[in-house]
Design an enzyme around this catalytic site. Sequence first.
Site, mmCIF file in Angstrom:
data_model
loop_
_atom_site.group_PDB
_atom_site.id
_atom_site.type_symbol
_atom_site.label_atom_id
_atom_site.label_comp_id
_atom_site.label_asym_id
_atom_site.label_seq_id
_atom_site.Cartn_x
_atom_site.Cartn_y
_atom_site.Cartn_z
ATOM 1 N N GLU A 4 6.332 5.519 -1.162
ATOM 2 C CA GLU A 4 7.450 4.918 -0.427
ATOM 3 C C GLU A 4 8.245 4.014 -1.343
ATOM 4 O O GLU A 4 9.200 3.383 -0.906
ATOM 5 C CB GLU A 4 6.934 4.068 0.739
ATOM 6 C CG GLU A 4 6.165 4.826 1.755
ATOM 7 C CD GLU A 4 5.667 3.921 2.875
ATOM 8 O OE1 GLU A 4 6.279 2.880 3.120
ATOM 9 O OE2 GLU A 4 4.662 4.288 3.491
ATOM 10 N N CYS A 35 2.822 6.596 4.727
ATOM 11 C CA CYS A 35 1.643 6.330 3.893
ATOM 12 C C CYS A 35 0.803 7.575 3.642
ATOM 13 O O CYS A 35 -0.263 7.476 3.053
ATOM 14 C CB CYS A 35 0.778 5.251 4.518
ATOM 15 S SG CYS A 35 1.541 3.629 4.442
ATOM 16 N N THR A 44 1.061 -1.479 18.842
ATOM 17 C CA THR A 44 1.375 -0.110 18.440
ATOM 18 C C THR A 44 0.234 0.529 17.644
ATOM 19 O O THR A 44 0.287 1.706 17.340
ATOM 20 C CB THR A 44 2.658 -0.029 17.603
ATOM 21 O OG1 THR A 44 2.492 -0.819 16.440
ATOM 22 C CG2 THR A 44 3.863 -0.499 18.389
ATOM 23 N N HIS A 75 -7.418 5.638 6.129
ATOM 24 C CA HIS A 75 -6.275 4.808 5.755
ATOM 25 C C HIS A 75 -6.575 3.376 6.171
ATOM 26 O O HIS A 75 -7.153 3.135 7.234
ATOM 27 C CB HIS A 75 -4.986 5.311 6.436
ATOM 28 C CG HIS A 75 -3.804 4.452 6.102
ATOM 29 N ND1 HIS A 75 -3.354 4.297 4.810
ATOM 30 C CD2 HIS A 75 -2.996 3.683 6.880
ATOM 31 C CE1 HIS A 75 -2.313 3.479 4.809
ATOM 32 N NE2 HIS A 75 -2.071 3.090 6.046
ATOM 33 N N LYS A 134 -9.643 -4.545 9.561
ATOM 34 C CA LYS A 134 -10.225 -4.203 10.863
ATOM 35 C C LYS A 134 -9.957 -2.768 11.316
ATOM 36 O O LYS A 134 -10.815 -2.130 11.925
ATOM 37 C CB LYS A 134 -9.699 -5.165 11.929
ATOM 38 C CG LYS A 134 -10.396 -6.515 11.883
ATOM 39 C CD LYS A 134 -9.901 -7.432 12.989
ATOM 40 C CE LYS A 134 -10.547 -8.802 12.878
ATOM 41 N NZ LYS A 134 -9.761 -9.835 13.550
ATOM 42 N N ASN A 158 -3.205 -3.262 1.157
ATOM 43 C CA ASN A 158 -2.828 -1.917 1.613
ATOM 44 C C ASN A 158 -1.929 -1.265 0.576
ATOM 45 O O ASN A 158 -0.791 -1.688 0.388
ATOM 46 C CB ASN A 158 -2.099 -2.035 2.963
ATOM 47 C CG ASN A 158 -1.602 -0.696 3.489
ATOM 48 O OD1 ASN A 158 -1.892 0.362 2.912
ATOM 49 N ND2 ASN A 158 -0.853 -0.731 4.574
ATOM 50 N N SER A 165 2.758 6.048 9.237
ATOM 51 C CA SER A 165 3.465 5.708 10.469
ATOM 52 C C SER A 165 4.578 6.702 10.756
ATOM 53 O O SER A 165 5.425 6.950 9.898
ATOM 54 C CB SER A 165 4.064 4.316 10.364
ATOM 55 O OG SER A 165 3.049 3.364 10.425
#
Lengths: 141, 354
Positions: free
Chosen positions: B87, B119, B209, B242, B247, B274, B304
């Site tokens: 990205e 991603c 989301t 991913h 968490k 990330n 996403s």
Amino acid sequence: MEIPRHWRLKKQRYGLVGEVCPHCDYKIFPPRDVCPNCGDEAKDLFTFSGKGQVYSFTTIYEAPTGYDSSAPYTVALVKLDEGPIITAQLTDVEGSSVEIGMPVEMVTRKMRDDGDERGILVYSYKFRPSLLVPQAHHPAG
Amino acid sequence: MPNNTLLKPTRPVGIIGYGAYVPRYRIPAREIARVWAGGKAALPVKEKAVPGLDEDVITMSIEAARNALARGQIQPSDLRAIWVGSESHPYAVKPTSTVVAEAIGAVPHVQAGDWEFACKAGTEAMVAAMGFVGSGMADYAMAIGMDTAQGKPGDALEYTAAAGGAAFIIGPAENSLATINCSYSYVTDTPDFWRREYQKYPEHGVRFTGEPAYFQHITSSSKTLMEELGTTAKDYQWAVFHQPNTKFPQRAAQMLGFTPEQIAPGLLVPVIGNTYSGASIIGLTAILDIAKPGDRILLASFGSGAGSDAFDITVTDKISVRAGLATKTQDYIARRIEIDYATYARYRGKITMK
Ligand SMILES: [Zn+2]
């Protein structure tokens, strides 16, 4: 810098590709097509291992245009394992921790913006302190 | 469910070589919280990896690619494709993959292409490489997932948006350090994260989301893959998901029946952040670094608004020699220089000069 000049230099810049003399096996960098050792023609391409050590160094605080955004940085004479001594920027290292004889390895990094944020990005070799890799696989290192 | 949802080439394929890259700088999440939240914020990771001033997706991909070649023990000229998923390609117009191909000596008899698919651009390139090799069109193809992700200063994403990734050479199964038995992709349009053209920083949905986006997609891809194969979590030694924060992958693993031990070696987000297109696959490199012949691995990416790709992988005896032929992922992680927010702001170009 003119665009065609970037094209001509890309192999030596991106991958440390120099030449080897077919007559005396002398390794040449940067490529110059004539062997500095025996004077004969030498045009065979040779890719250097990228391993070497710091021969001498200096830290640049007042950098020339195009390099100023990364100042201060350290420039070294690096003695390659295959023989030649070349000038290159060091990276991933603090200037205060550089020492003569320090083992270094080649990485390809962003050298500078050609002009401003609109220009072409120039990538080239730099050297960083050698990462620890298993000895067995790098007997020469 | 229709037949043939699994993606399995007629010619068996696998991973010939792999390589990771993580830059050396780290900014702790508590340092970001100090600047933007008075030190009071829930920290989604311990710290994240930050690229140096002379690093970008091109330079990082070159190093990961060189590591993959060192492990794969093939010539760069044997590669028929170099595909880079990201990205954060350095140019808006001008390929990343051609510079990588040139730098590793793979030109000119090669396909090159830049992928952009949230991603999961890296795993998308891996699936394409499976098809490229699995059809017999080529013997070797390289797929890379690499990012230098940016979050808006002070935004929740700034705590995690990090730099790193991995490269894989896909080739015939008989020369593989791990065979890829098959993959499965689960894709819908459920965006919770996006960036419009000319915008420097992305926008994202609010916390809830995670359910319809991350969890729905990553558990559906993994579940379907396992159902179709007739496997359960117990059949795998390791799993990697991913990892946008600590968490989410922990909970996804739990929902799918995996233990904390199974995901431990591939769960790198707490210490590198990330890495977006690199996040799941750099976890896979850390697993391969310690894997034994016969170990079975489940890999599931997520992007996403892009979906999730799940892979079923089995390690072969070639791992024993090849894992040691390049710098291991944990060694890159251990190469750590902590920086403060001011240095981070300079390195990431967050200080406007004009
Ligand atoms: Zn000579």
